[in-house]
Enzyme design. Structure first.
Site, PDB file in Angstrom:
ATOM      1  CB  CYS A 122      -0.979   0.156   1.107  1.00 55.40           C
ATOM      2  SG  CYS A 122      -1.916   1.507   1.084  1.00 55.40           S
ATOM      3  CB  CYS A 139      -0.481   2.511   4.237  1.00 57.89           C
ATOM      4  SG  CYS A 139      -2.384   2.531   4.282  1.00 57.89           S
TER       5      CYS A 139
END
Length: 178
Positions: A131, A134
């Site tokens: 991700c 993130c």
């Protein structure tokens, strides 16, 4: 099972992984809690029961029950957030970026361990889960808190090694060619 027994289970095609696991055991660049919480969170994120058990056993003598729970929480909350925010990041429709997530994430604000440890664990799990949104968010929090790029890179290197051990064990389960 421990890291040493895990190394012993790795097949010959994963010799580099075995050597890298050995380097983790001898690496003292991170504080003990930081290191073992990181390894446990990454092992859980690998979704391999043998790897998770090995690192949980290894971490047992290095983590308090609270730190162990925080490492488990980091893997768990990132399991949720990485799916959601990877979707938000990759979706072509920009409206998703404006919508509230409506996901409970209280543990991020109060993890029960120093914030930098928890953020480092979340960053490493996010690297495993792929991700980018993130990764960027956690890297920024860590940099703003004064965590060095070397520490951040070490955390992601450890994550890569743990993940590769899980993949090697799974690859070893494939039947031999006839």
């Amino acid at each position: 099972m421990s890291i040493d027994s895990l190394k012993g289970q790795l097949p010959d095609f994963a010799k580099d992984v075995r050597l890298n696991l050995g380097s983790i055991a001898n690496d003292d660049s991170l504080k003990e809690q930081t290191k073992y919480g990181l390894l446990l969170a990454c092992a859980l994120a690998s979704r391999n029961a043998e790897v998770a058990a090995a690192f949980d056993r290894e971490a047992a003598s290095h983590l308090t029950p609270e730190a162990r729970d925080a490492a488990r929480a980091a893997a768990t909350i990132m399991g949720m957030n990485n799916v959601y925010y990877r979707f938000v990041h990759l979706a072509s429709n920009p409206v998703y970026k404006t919508m509230p997530a409506k996901l409970r994430m209280g543990v991020i604000g109060s993890p029960g361990v120093p914030k930098t440890d928890f953020e480092l664990w979340c960053l490493a799990v996010s690297a495993i889960n792929g991700c980018g949104m993130c990764i960027d968010a956690h890297e920024k929090v860590l940099a703003d808190a004064g965590v060095t790029q070397e520490v951040i890179q070490t955390a992601v290197r450890f994550a890569a090694i743990v993940q590769s051990a899980a993949i090697a064990l799974e690859a070893a389960q494939l039947p031999a060619f006839a």
